[in-house]
Design a protein around this motif. Structure first.
Motif, short mmCIF file in Angstrom:
data_model
loop_
_atom_site.label_atom_id
_atom_site.label_comp_id
_atom_site.label_asym_id
_atom_site.label_seq_id
_atom_site.Cartn_x
_atom_site.Cartn_y
_atom_site.Cartn_z
N ALA A 37 67.92 -19.84 52.98
CA ALA A 37 66.85 -19.59 54.18
C ALA A 37 65.36 -20.86 54.19
N THR A 38 65.59 -21.27 55.52
CA THR A 38 64.12 -21.60 55.75
C THR A 38 63.44 -21.85 56.63
N THR A 39 62.35 -21.92 56.94
CA THR A 39 61.58 -22.28 57.81
C THR A 39 61.63 -24.01 58.61
N ARG A 40 61.70 -24.47 57.83
CA ARG A 40 61.98 -26.05 58.42
C ARG A 40 63.21 -25.76 59.85
N SER A 41 62.83 -26.45 60.66
CA SER A 41 64.22 -27.12 62.04
C SER A 41 65.27 -27.84 61.26
N PRO A 42 66.42 -27.46 62.81
CA PRO A 42 67.73 -27.71 61.66
C PRO A 42 67.31 -29.19 62.04
N ARG A 43 68.65 -30.06 61.62
CA ARG A 43 68.69 -31.30 61.61
C ARG A 43 70.54 -31.38 62.69
N PRO A 44 70.46 -32.36 63.53
CA PRO A 44 71.70 -32.46 64.32
C PRO A 44 72.65 -32.15 63.44
N TYR A 75 57.96 -26.22 50.57
CA TYR A 75 57.75 -27.27 50.59
C TYR A 75 57.34 -28.58 51.78
N VAL A 76 56.76 -28.74 50.82
CA VAL A 76 55.91 -30.11 52.48
C VAL A 76 55.74 -28.69 54.16
N GLY A 77 54.97 -27.83 53.56
CA GLY A 77 54.57 -26.88 54.80
C GLY A 77 55.63 -26.16 55.67
N ASN A 78 57.26 -25.83 54.54
CA ASN A 78 58.05 -25.02 54.77
C ASN A 78 58.57 -23.81 53.49
N TYR A 79 58.24 -23.31 54.55
CA TYR A 79 59.33 -22.31 53.08
C TYR A 79 61.13 -22.50 52.56
N TYR A 80 60.92 -21.93 51.54
CA TYR A 80 62.89 -21.68 51.50
C TYR A 80 63.20 -20.94 50.11
N GLY A 81 64.27 -20.42 50.16
CA GLY A 81 64.27 -19.00 49.67
C GLY A 81 65.53 -19.10 49.39
N THR A 82 65.48 -17.71 48.87
CA THR A 82 67.03 -17.24 48.69
C THR A 82 66.94 -15.55 48.86
N PRO A 83 67.62 -15.49 50.35
CA PRO A 83 67.98 -14.11 50.60
C PRO A 83 68.81 -13.29 50.14
#
Lengths: 206, 206
Positions: A37-44, A75-83
């Protein structure tokens, strides 16, 4: 049915983890790759639930506070993790779940989930790693040197992992991973019930 | 070169260990079977250094007192044991050494040599074990029942071993053993030097 394994795999920059995992998944249909899971925006082209689960910051933090993240990092202002939930569901169905984790996350995961199997993939030598990075031909000299520097910092983290696999010949590395998964399933502590079952039966036929 | 593994294998009566090991040795030319020492007399056809090292009681006891037996036990008035020296020589040459040990010896071995890899081979069920014993056609009913009774006492000792392998299909059991040996060689603690070597090289090319 036995519960599946939780398999944590890390590799330093340019370790060739991607190619190895692709081969491994092609040969083992009991494996599932965990989606982060991440809070960064999806890329195209990226889809929710495929490359990542794309969450709002509030959603992510709520999952954290509810203990529903197996591990996470910023990481650079966004969350990354494993639900936690999808991983546990797959495992309950007997699937082996692979988590790709940053090298620095290995120690954290092992503390959170001592039952996991953790594997560190590393290049056979820095020369080989350098050659592979240069042979891609897509990276500038400065980038190659930065990646080598990073790999040098990351490799000592191998000590936090159960196993190390050297990415020398691709087929050997893949067979090493398959052997590790197969062997781990034969560990006594994962077979207590199966051993008891052999004896239970004995009672009925006596 | 890495040191070889010390592999302890036990199986309850009639577990089919012999057949599995024969197949395993046929497929893995890095394996050596440890020869035990005994104070019992050689039977017709038995050779010193082949089936056993045949020793006098005094010789055996001297080896014990000098700490030159990896493990030993007494059985109907005779000593049986594993001389340390040949095992360590093979291992130093990178060979994996297999010790066949009585089920009761597993816990002792693991205490004496915590670095060993111990594997317990057991039948998939008591019914299968019984069928196999009867299908041999050579054993009387009372003998079969005695063996089953003994197996029932031995199987709970599986808990003292690292791994359990079920002797259901022969090929699967052999592949399980091969996977265990391959995986154990990838354990981090057996590869510390190899990991350091990757980084050492880095210094020279920097």
């Amino acid at each position: 049915m036995n519960e599946g394994l939780l398999v944590v795999i890390s590799a330093p920059s340019g370790g060739g983890k991607g190619t190895i995992l692709k081969e491994l998944f092609a040969k083992d249909d009991n494996l599932v790759l965990s989606v982060s899971a991440t809070t960064r925006s999806p890329r195209p082209g990226e889809e929710h639930g495929k490359q990542y689960y794309f969450l709002q910051k509030e959603e992510f933090e709520e999952l954290i506070s509810q203990g529903k993240m197996l591990e996470y990092a910023q990481y650079v202002g966004n969350y990354y993790g494993t639900p936690r939930e999808p991983v546990e569901q797959w495992m309950a169905q007997g699937k082996d779940v692979v988590l790709e984790i940053e090298v620095q996350g290995g120690a954290q995961i092992k503390k959170l989930m001592p039952g996991c199997v953790s594997i560190f993939i590393l290049p056979p030598s820095m020369e080989v790693l350098e050659k592979r990075l240069r042979d891609r031909g897509t990276e500038e000299d400065a980038t190659v040197r930065k990646r080598l520097e990073k790999a040098r910092e990351e490799i000592p983290h191998a000590k936090d992992y159960d196993y190390v696999v050297f990415n020398d010949r691709l087929e050997d590395a893949v067979e090493d991973l398959r052997a590790i998964l197969r062997a781990e399933k034969r560990k006594y502590h994962r077979n207590e019930t199966a051993v008891e079952r052999v004896l239970d039966h004995a009672e009925t036929v006596r």
